[in-house]
Structure formats: C-alpha cells, structure tokens
Scaffold this motif. Structure first.
Motif, PDB file in Angstrom:
ATOM      1  N   SER A  10     -13.901  -2.038  -9.275  1.00 56.94           N
ATOM      2  CA  SER A  10     -14.281  -1.426 -10.550  1.00 56.94           C
ATOM      3  C   SER A  10     -13.886   0.044 -10.598  1.00 56.94           C
ATOM      4  CB  SER A  10     -15.789  -1.566 -10.779  1.00 56.94           C
ATOM      5  OG  SER A  10     -16.518  -0.948  -9.737  1.00 56.94           O
ATOM      6  N   ASP A  11     -13.725   0.682  -9.453  1.00 58.94           N
ATOM      7  CA  ASP A  11     -13.366   2.101  -9.434  1.00 58.94           C
ATOM      8  C   ASP A  11     -11.876   2.336  -9.676  1.00 58.94           C
ATOM      9  OD1 ASP A  11     -15.356   3.996  -9.366  1.00 58.94           O
ATOM     10  OD2 ASP A  11     -14.725   4.840  -7.454  1.00 58.94           O
ATOM     11  N   ILE A  12     -11.104   1.264  -9.827  1.00 54.72           N
ATOM     12  CA  ILE A  12      -9.685   1.425 -10.156  1.00 54.72           C
ATOM     13  C   ILE A  12      -9.521   2.248 -11.421  1.00 54.72           C
ATOM     14  CG2 ILE A  12      -7.680   0.144 -11.050  1.00 54.72           C
ATOM     15  CD1 ILE A  12      -8.258  -2.013  -9.010  1.00 54.72           C
TER      16      ILE A  12
ATOM     17  N   PHE B 117      -6.753   0.509  -2.883  1.00 53.98           N
ATOM     18  CA  PHE B 117      -6.838  -0.566  -3.872  1.00 53.98           C
ATOM     19  C   PHE B 117      -5.675  -1.536  -3.725  1.00 53.98           C
ATOM     20  CE2 PHE B 117      -9.356   2.686  -6.358  1.00 53.98           C
ATOM     21  CZ  PHE B 117     -10.562   2.035  -6.158  1.00 53.98           C
ATOM     22  N   LEU B 118      -4.488  -1.026  -3.481  1.00 54.18           N
ATOM     23  CA  LEU B 118      -3.341  -1.914  -3.299  1.00 54.18           C
ATOM     24  C   LEU B 118      -3.516  -2.788  -2.069  1.00 54.18           C
ATOM     25  CD1 LEU B 118      -0.330   0.369  -4.274  1.00 54.18           C
ATOM     26  CD2 LEU B 118      -0.995  -1.772  -5.361  1.00 54.18           C
ATOM     27  N   ASP B 119      -4.069  -2.215  -1.011  1.00 53.20           N
ATOM     28  CA  ASP B 119      -4.347  -3.002   0.198  1.00 53.20           C
ATOM     29  C   ASP B 119      -5.266  -4.174  -0.129  1.00 53.20           C
ATOM     30  OD1 ASP B 119      -4.557  -2.857   3.445  1.00 53.20           O
ATOM     31  OD2 ASP B 119      -6.496  -3.390   2.568  1.00 53.20           O
TER      32      ASP B 119
ATOM     33  N   ALA C 255       0.822  -1.203   0.000  1.00 55.18           N
ATOM     34  CA  ALA C 255       0.000   0.000   0.000  1.00 55.18           C
ATOM     35  C   ALA C 255       0.855   1.250   0.000  1.00 55.18           C
ATOM     36  CB  ALA C 255      -0.926  -0.001   1.218  1.00 55.18           C
ATOM     37  N   GLY C 256       2.060   1.155   0.498  1.00 52.89           N
ATOM     38  CA  GLY C 256       2.947   2.303   0.514  1.00 52.89           C
ATOM     39  C   GLY C 256       3.753   2.458  -0.737  1.00 52.89           C
TER      40      GLY C 256
END
Length: 417
Positions: free
Chosen positions: A128-130, A77-79, A7-8
C-alpha cells in the motif's frame, strides 16, 4: 527477469551496476533490511541510517548501493513484486480451475512468509505504501504492480469460474490481492504449524463464501451514522486528511497538502489542530466511530447473516459516499508505537464484533461453519481495502452498486456469477 535485475531496474542515474556476487549479496541484504523498516514505519519513516545500522554498515556505505532512500524503497517494492508474480505464475500452473489456483496461491504466499519469518528470505513489503513514491522512481514499480494485478485477474478466470465483465473481474482481483496483503496484520497470532489450516480456511471462505445455502444476498438498509458535534464541526478537515493519508501515507500527507486541498492557510489548519498527529488520531476515531455505529445498527437485524451482510454492505457504501472514505489501517505503520497500539486494540474490537455476527450466524444456520476469527479478519481486511475502490475503478462505481459489486463477492465467494 531475475529478482536482482528487477530490483535494479529502478531508474537512478547514480546507480552502480551489480558487477560482482558480493555486491549483489550485500545489495539484497540492504533491501531485506529496508523492507522490514518500511513495513514498520512506512517509506517516509525509513532512513538510510536505520537501514545501515540493521546490516552493520555506516550510512555512506548504503549510499554506495542506493544514493537516495526513494530509490531503495522502489527496489524493495520491485523485489516483492517479482516474488509475488512468481507465486502467481506458479499457482497458475498448479490447477485447472480458479478454485485450485486460489488454493495454490494462498499456500505459496504463506510458505514465502514462513521462510521469511524463519530468516530464510525477505518479508513481503507492505504494497500500500507504493503510492508514496514519486514518478521519478515509481514508474517501474507502478508498471510492475499493474502487471501483477493483471496476472491475479487472469488467475480467477477460466474453466470452473463464472464469466465476469472487466469491472467485476478487477474488483475480485483486488479483493484477492488485499486478502494476501492483510495476512501479515493478523496471522502473527498463529504459529507456522497453523499455515495449512489458515490456507484451508481462507480458501474455503474466498471460494464458497460465508452464507449458508438458503441465505440470500439481501442486505438491509441501515440508518446513516450520526457523528458527534465535535466530529461534524471538523468534518471537512477529517475527510480531506483521510483522502490524502490513504493516497500518500501518513508522512506523505503533509500539513501543506491538507491545507491546499481545503484551500485554507496553514494558520487555519493549526486553528483546528495543534499538530498533524492529533489530526490522524481524529481521522481514525471518525472511521472507527462510523464502523461501530453501523455494526450497532446491524445488530437489530434478524440472524447472523443478515447482520453481517447488512453491516458490510453499509460500510462499503460509506467508503464511496460523499462522506467517505474511511481511513485505511495501513496509515498505522507510520504512527508512534503508543498511539498505534491503541488503534490496533480498536481495530481488534471491530473484528471481534464481526466474529460475533459470524458465530451467531453459524449457530442459527444462516452462516456456513467457518473459523469465526479468521473469517472476521478477512471481512475487516476487505472493508478496509474498499477505500481504494474509487481510484481502482476511476469513478465507474458509486455507493448504489458498491454492495453488489464488492461486498457480495467478499461475503458470498469470488467465483459467484
């Protein structure tokens, strides 16, 4: 890669390193709160002020961890993608066959959701919001999603599964992933004690399909839907807006973008629509109108399986036709609550008509005995996700073969040859 480090990894020149455990815990709390806001309102509807309020901070305190909301969204999103990939990896090691691995993935996903609803972890973001992220922060997220997609595609291959070409394997991985994402849209009707039953029903349908042993895949050609005069008069506006909302989300599909896609001025846009909100409602009404007419046309077919397969094939073909696509239900997330609730009711009506076809098929023997409500929600999620086929396969599929490529494994099982 750990959840925090992934996430970072968002490319933010202003990001501060997570040098202490306290920093890391607070950062994760902000991410968890932001995921809830994104799932409710979309990336464009999220504000740092609202996220700050949910974790008991002031906005400037949140900017100490994330200078911009886009960077926070990418971290959310990464999380979720790191957790999803861990679930896929665990499922890959728990079964020798694709069927076993699908079951393990469903159970793992539902367990993650159960823990999140109990306050023991963050929810999964609505992936989907990516597509609303810009390249400046979205690059690592897009790469992570592509990596997850490849892992899911591998999950469906191997001993016990039918050999598939790359296009077929890609489509079936998309179906499986979208079924997981869609769970949050309907499983709230059930309690945690029902998770085992949900996993069992979904696994049975994904692997064995809905058709009885003697029900062939032979969907009938249905007449094209006839839109109302008012809808036909604004067809180009509605179609352009639908494509842009599907791609950028409700808030990302600005009036400027829609007008530019149509090569008209903003003044021309407002000649047809007083506000974008009204246009989005019209896009949904157009999509529901198309689906309802297709379902009604299918009612004339003999038997539940013939009605269901013909309707789903026709809707999927429509998604890829010159008149497509239909509006994705993910656009509901950013709508005001009042109009969103009305559209949810309409979507429920579409699902209920699918459930009626399935119940009729079970009764006449053309459909296997399944839970009609769960099966109908899976069908609804699949036809909704078919809007992504054109982008997913980059123009390598058209309406003519969409039914066999996408609708057939949706209804007959992911492992069919």
């Amino acid at each position: 890669m750990t959840q925090d480090s992934a996430a970072g990894a968002v490319l933010d020149p202003d990001a501060r390193p997570a040098v202490t455990s306290r920093f890391s815990r607070k950062r994760q709390a902000i991410i968890a709160a932001a995921i809830g806001v994104i799932n409710e309102k979309g990336v464009k509807g999220m504000t740092l002020a609202e996220v700050a309020d949910k974790v008991g901070l002031i906005t400037t305190s949140v900017t100490y961890y994330f200078r911009r909301k886009e960077t926070l969204a990418a971290a959310c999103f990464l999380d979720g993608l790191v957790r999803m990939e861990a679930l896929v990896a665990r499922a890959a090691g728990q079964g020798a066959s694709p069927s076993d691995r699908i079951r393990a993935l469903l159970e793992g996903y539902l367990e993650d959701r159960r823990l999140a609803l109990a306050g023991r972890g963050p929810l999964m973001p609505v992936f989907s919001d990516i597509r609303t992220l810009g390249e400046d922060v979205g690059g690592p997220v897009f790469d992570a999603y592509a990596q997850l997609f490849r892992a899911v595609r591998d999950l469906l291959s191997g001993t016990g599964g039918a050999p598939h070409d790359r296009r077929t394997a890609t489509v079936r991985a998309h179906i499986l992933l979208e079924q997981l994402h869609w769970i949050g849209g309907w499983a709230y009707r059930y309690g945690p004690q029902d998770d085992g039953r949900i996993a069992g029903q979904m696994h049975d349908i994904l692997v064995n399909g809905l058709a009885a042993a003697d029900s062939p895949w032979a969907p009938r050609r249905l007449p094209d839907p006839t839109l109302t005069p008012a809808t036909r008069a604004r067809a180009s506006f509605l179609q352009a807006a639908t494509r842009l909302i599907n791609r950028y989300g409700y808030r990302g599909a600005s009036v400027e973008r829609i007008s530019s896609a149509l090569n008209v001025t903003k003044g021309s846009f407002y000649h047809y629509h007083s506000a974008k909100d009204g246009l989005v409602v019209d896009c949904f009404e157009r999509s529901f109108e198309v689906v309802r007419q297709i379902q009604s046309a299918a009612d004339g077919q003999p038997g539940g399986w013939a009605r269901l397969s013909s309707a789903v094939a026709a809707i999927v073909e429509r998604q890829l036709s010159e008149q497509g696509p239909l509006l994705r239900f993910s656009a509901l997330a950013a709508r005001p609550a009042t109009s969103r609730d009305c559209m949810v009711v309409e979507a429920g009506g579409v699902a209920e008509r699918f459930a009626a076809m399935i119940r009729d098929g079970v009764q006449d023997g053309s459909v296997r005995p399944v839970d009609p409500e769960i099966a109908a929600q899976m069908v609804l999620g699949a036809v909704n996700a078919a809007a992504d086929l054109e982008a997913l396969l980059q123009g390598q599929v058209g309406p003519a073969d969409a039914a066999a490529l996408y609708a057939r494994p949706t209804l007959a099982g992911l492992l069919i040859p």
